[in-house]
Design an enzyme around this catalytic site. Structure first.
Site, PDB file in Angstrom:
ATOM      1  CG  ASN A   5      47.076  39.663  44.661  1.00  0.00           C
ATOM      2  OD1 ASN A   5      47.665  38.741  44.105  1.00  0.00           O
ATOM      3  ND2 ASN A   5      46.439  39.505  45.797  1.00  0.00           N
ATOM      4  CB  THR A   9      36.139  35.818  41.753  1.00  0.00           C
ATOM      5  OG1 THR A   9      37.085  36.575  42.528  1.00  0.00           O
ATOM      6  CG2 THR A   9      35.898  34.475  42.417  1.00  0.00           C
ATOM      7  CB  THR A  53      19.277  39.856  33.508  1.00  0.00           C
ATOM      8  OG1 THR A  53      18.148  39.042  33.215  1.00  0.00           O
ATOM      9  CG2 THR A  53      19.042  41.266  33.000  1.00  0.00           C
ATOM     10  CD  GLN A  85      45.874  43.849  41.537  1.00  0.00           C
ATOM     11  OE1 GLN A  85      46.114  45.043  41.299  1.00  0.00           O
ATOM     12  NE2 GLN A  85      44.996  43.483  42.457  1.00  0.00           N
ATOM     13  CB  SER A  89      38.665  42.734  38.121  1.00  0.00           C
ATOM     14  OG  SER A  89      37.732  43.168  39.075  1.00  0.00           O
ATOM     15  CB  ALA A  90      35.145  46.881  36.178  1.00  0.00           C
ATOM     16  CG  HIS A  91      36.781  46.001  41.927  1.00  0.00           C
ATOM     17  ND1 HIS A  91      37.469  46.058  43.109  1.00  0.00           N
ATOM     18  CD2 HIS A  91      36.720  44.701  41.590  1.00  0.00           C
ATOM     19  CE1 HIS A  91      37.800  44.821  43.486  1.00  0.00           C
ATOM     20  NE2 HIS A  91      37.356  43.982  42.581  1.00  0.00           N
ATOM     21  CB  CYS A 120      40.577  36.438  54.096  1.00  0.00           C
ATOM     22  SG  CYS A 120      40.209  36.425  55.830  1.00  0.00           S
TER      23      CYS A 120
END
Ligand code: PLP
Length: 380
Positions: free
Chosen positions: A156, A89, A241, A184, A203-205, A327
């Protein structure tokens, strides 16, 4: 795959959560953490500020550099083309808000992250199968100066694969920039078709890395304004950071990508067998499989039974899947992708998504089919 998570102590509320899932088939929402990613995150949690000049800072910097090199190597790009972010995002928001061009053209079935960051966008229609209409894209491009196109590689909700190489070529023919949302697609498809995109997001997850890490890839020579202003991190393109632990976990997950790609053939077999069994037992169901799809994803509508009811019943049976449209508030509405494919609202409200991944097995899909068929017969 049995996923058992017990006694997660929330430090503030000191609440204990405990849940057990027999079947986890919701990888498109989030993939379970890979053991190697967990180990990398844990190692990274002890590291300090990667911008510090002392030895401890240099060790943290090395953690980020290693992850950047792993991703750059996998993609065949220069490490400096990668901006690490908090997730897709943020990558999308940075890409769309950070370019000087503001005439957006986006696919009709894009993720909310694209839709919300592309004000006033012209929409590329999709056909009944969910694939974009390339001639409509060409027409929009010919009518739009300074355009930025945003298109997903894989949807997705349905897993539909978009003709991204053609879209990139068309965008460039009309001097437009193009962003590919490859969230995806990573770990599911070869990324060669998107190698010429101006901007790509990951996206990593979604691949077994931690939440809180993502990447925005910029074509060489392309610069953008940062979304977040502040320090000079990420070569002044993303202040703040760095989340060293999450970035290291992302790197570890990328190292698992070839194993995930190899698993796609099996996933397709298991998914197709599941769909066949369901279609045979329940002729009333509608399976959205008319376009080329990612191997792991299935979208199925059970007319007359809302997705919310199905999800609750499946949850009680220990099955974790989703509606395409869940959502952040947890409410379930009609699938936005199906509505934009021209599907009837009554059908779009009754569709659920089943998505497997790195730790799924054949039994998950077989058991899902059995439980789903039982549920459908009970609720009919
Ligand atoms: N784009 C697509 C296609 C997605 O599926 C998602 C996540 O659901 C996102 C973007 C947003 O990703 P993130 O959760 O990393 O912000």
């Amino acid at each position: 795959m049995k996923l058992l998570i017990t006694q997660v102590a929330l430090p503030i509320a000191t609440t204990l959560l405990s849940f057990s899932m027999e079947i986890y088939l919701d990888y498109n929402a989030s993939a379970p953490l890979l053991p190697a990613a967990r180990a990398a995150v844990v190692a990274g949690l002890d590291l300090l500020n990667a911008s510090s000049v002392h030895g401890a800072g240099r060790v943290a910097r090395q953690g980020i550099t290693n992850a950047r090199n792993i991703l750059a190597n996998y993609l065949g790009i220069k490490p400096a083309q990668i901006i690490f972010t908090s997730g897709a995002t943020e990558s999308i928001a940075t890409a769309l808000r950070g370019t000087v061009r503001k005439n957006f053209i986006i696919g009709a079935t894009e993720h909310e992250a694209v839709r919300a960051n592309a004000e006033g966008a012209k929409i590329i229609p999709v056909g009944k199968n969910g694939m974009i209409d390339l001639s409509a894209l060409e027409k929009l491009l010919s009518e739009t100066e300074n355009a930025v196109v945003a298109l997903q590689y894989v949807n997705n909700e349905t897993g539909t694969v978009q003709p991204v190489a053609d879209a990139i070529a068309l965008a460039h023919k009309h001097d437009a920039l193009i962003l590919i949302d490859a969230v995806q697609a990573l770990g599911k498809l070869d990324l060669t078709p998107i190698k010429n995109a101006d901007m790509i997001v990951f996206s990593a997850h979604k691949i077994g890395g931690p939440k809180g890490a993502g990447a925005l890839i910029l074509r060489e020579g392309l610069s953008i304004q940062p979304l977040i202003l502040g320090g000079g991190q990420e070569e002044r393109r993303r202040a703040g950071t760095e989340n060293v632990a999450a970035i290291m976990g992302f790197g570890a997950a990328i190292q698992n990508i070839s194993a995930q790609l190899e698993k796609q053939t099996e996933l397709a077999e298991w998914r197709d067998a599941m769909e066949k069994e369901i279609a045979t037992a329940l002729p009333q169901v509608k399976i959205f499989n008319s376009a080329p799809r990612a191997a792991n994803t299935s979208m199925i509508a059970l007319p007359g039974v809302t997705a919310a009811t199905q999800l609750m019943n499946l949850d009680l049976a220990g099955v974790a899947v989703s509606s395409g449209s869940a959502c952040s508030s947890g409410k379930v509405g009609p699938s936005h992708t199906l509505i934009n494919m021209g599907e009837d609202k009554n059908i779009a409200s009754c569709a659920i998504r089943i998505s497997g991944g790195w730790n799924s097995n054949e039994k998950d899909f077989q058991e899902f089919a059995r439980i789903y068929i039982d549920m459908a017969k009970r609720l009919a």
